[in-house]
Design a protein around this motif. Structure first.
Motif, PDB file in Angstrom:
ATOM      1  N   HIS A  56       0.876  -1.172   0.000  1.00  0.00           N
ATOM      2  CA  HIS A  56       0.000   0.000   0.000  1.00  0.00           C
ATOM      3  C   HIS A  56       0.908   1.214   0.000  1.00  0.00           C
ATOM      4  O   HIS A  56       1.680   1.424   0.943  1.00  0.00           O
ATOM      5  N   VAL A  57       0.854   2.009  -1.057  1.00  0.00           N
ATOM      6  CA  VAL A  57       1.740   3.162  -1.168  1.00  0.00           C
ATOM      7  C   VAL A  57       0.930   4.396  -1.545  1.00  0.00           C
ATOM      8  O   VAL A  57      -0.098   4.301  -2.225  1.00  0.00           O
ATOM      9  N   ILE A  58       1.389   5.539  -1.079  1.00  0.00           N
ATOM     10  CA  ILE A  58       0.786   6.818  -1.447  1.00  0.00           C
ATOM     11  C   ILE A  58       1.875   7.686  -2.060  1.00  0.00           C
ATOM     12  O   ILE A  58       2.901   7.951  -1.420  1.00  0.00           O
ATOM     13  N   ILE A  59       1.657   8.097  -3.301  1.00  0.00           N
ATOM     14  CA  ILE A  59       2.611   8.895  -4.053  1.00  0.00           C
ATOM     15  C   ILE A  59       2.111  10.335  -4.099  1.00  0.00           C
ATOM     16  O   ILE A  59       0.969  10.579  -4.505  1.00  0.00           O
ATOM     17  N   PRO A  60       2.909  11.314  -3.670  1.00  0.00           N
ATOM     18  CA  PRO A  60       2.447  12.718  -3.648  1.00  0.00           C
ATOM     19  C   PRO A  60       2.068  13.227  -5.038  1.00  0.00           C
ATOM     20  O   PRO A  60       2.523  12.700  -6.067  1.00  0.00           O
ATOM     21  N   ALA A  61       1.244  14.267  -5.051  1.00  0.00           N
ATOM     22  CA  ALA A  61       0.837  14.899  -6.308  1.00  0.00           C
ATOM     23  C   ALA A  61       2.056  15.406  -7.070  1.00  0.00           C
ATOM     24  O   ALA A  61       3.063  15.813  -6.479  1.00  0.00           O
ATOM     25  N   ASN A  62       1.958  15.346  -8.395  1.00  0.00           N
ATOM     26  CA  ASN A  62       3.003  15.849  -9.299  1.00  0.00           C
ATOM     27  C   ASN A  62       4.316  15.068  -9.208  1.00  0.00           C
ATOM     28  O   ASN A  62       5.383  15.585  -9.534  1.00  0.00           O
ATOM     29  N   THR A  63       4.231  13.827  -8.722  1.00  0.00           N
ATOM     30  CA  THR A  63       5.405  12.956  -8.714  1.00  0.00           C
ATOM     31  C   THR A  63       5.015  11.598  -9.289  1.00  0.00           C
ATOM     32  O   THR A  63       3.838  11.290  -9.457  1.00  0.00           O
ATOM     33  N   THR A  64       6.017  10.780  -9.568  1.00  0.00           N
ATOM     34  CA  THR A  64       5.797   9.402  -9.999  1.00  0.00           C
ATOM     35  C   THR A  64       6.708   8.501  -9.171  1.00  0.00           C
ATOM     36  O   THR A  64       7.600   8.973  -8.458  1.00  0.00           O
ATOM     37  N   ALA A  65       6.474   7.195  -9.286  1.00  0.00           N
ATOM     38  CA  ALA A  65       7.291   6.248  -8.527  1.00  0.00           C
ATOM     39  C   ALA A  65       7.488   4.969  -9.317  1.00  0.00           C
ATOM     40  O   ALA A  65       6.661   4.605 -10.158  1.00  0.00           O
ATOM     41  N   THR A  66       8.581   4.296  -9.020  1.00  0.00           N
ATOM     42  CA  THR A  66       8.830   2.956  -9.538  1.00  0.00           C
ATOM     43  C   THR A  66       8.842   2.001  -8.361  1.00  0.00           C
ATOM     44  O   THR A  66       9.648   2.158  -7.435  1.00  0.00           O
TER      45      THR A  66
END
Length: 241
Positions: free
Chosen positions: A209-219
């Motif tokens: 379960h992950v939450i990625i901030p607005a205006n960012t991406t993640a791998t």
């Protein structure tokens, strides 16, 4: 080199190479062992790439040093800050978790069992001496042994910066499960917002379960090595190990 100081870069690269060659000649044997059989000697050599093609053998010797004292730490501040990441980076994640989860002296959870809510300067910084009296030694909130937090954030939670995208504009998430832990959750306050990493292990399956901030991406890097690209927002991913 990054800031364009090519001359200085070349000089310090030569210092490193000369030091590494001298260190290998003086101390490293053909089987990757060093004459000084300590956890810190192997840890620092592995951390700074001093073993070259003997890296794998040196990692085995480090495990031997840990096992020799029943999977407890025998390091000062310098070795302590690197030993868990070094074990993890060299394929010894279970040994790293074994050190992390120790509850007898000296260990981080020994401090917790003494009532610690911070990380002390000394393993026995706060001890009951006799009924109603306690011994206090050193700082009760200290960065030395507190370096364990790097392992908790970068390996257990797996929150990692991307050097190509400074400031967590792009986030690398690569949690590494291990030991007896079946659940972990934590967050980091980046300049773009709160990054949340949470995982729960149930048998052979793991739910992320992950939450990625607005205006960012993640791998998200999975245990198999496969990756998933995630946009900003909340994500739940379940995989079979």
């Amino acid at each position: 080199q990054i800031i364009g100081e090519e001359k200085d870069s070349a000089y310090f690269a030569s210092v490193y190479t000369d030091y590494k060659n001298a260190w290998q000649k003086a101390y490293v044997q053909e089987n990757g062992a060093v004459e000084c059989w300590t956890q810190t000697a192997y840890t620092l050599g592995l951390q700074f790439g001093l073993f070259d093609d003997k890296q794998e053998m040196a990692a085995e010797h480090l495990v031997t040093c840990v096992d020799y004292i029943n999977s407890h730490l025998n390091t000062g501040y310098i070795g302590t800050q690197f030993i868990l990441p070094v074990l993890a980076d060299n394929g010894k994640i279970e040994k790293a978790y074994e050190l992390l989860e120790q509850t007898t002296y000296p260990s981080w959870l020994y401090q917790v069992q003494q009532g610690a809510t911070t990380v002390y300067e000394r393993w026995n910084g706060y001890q009951e001496q006799e009924e109603g009296t306690y011994l206090l030694q050193g700082s009760l909130n200290h960065c030395g042994l507190g370096s364990v937090n790097e392992f908790l954030f970068r390996y257990v939670l797996g929150i990692e910066a991307d050097s190509e995208n400074p400031g967590f504009k792009h986030i690398i998430l690569q949690p590494v499960t291990g030991g007896s832990l079946t659940y972990a959750k934590g967050s980091y306050e980046s300049i773009y917002g709160t990054i949340v990493s949470e995982w729960e292990k149930n048998g052979e399956s793991v739910t992320y379960h992950v939450i990625i901030p607005a205006n960012t991406t993640a791998t998200l890097v999975l245990p198999s090595g496969e990756t998933m690209e995630l946009e900003s927002g909340e994500h739940r991913i379940r995989i079979e190990q």
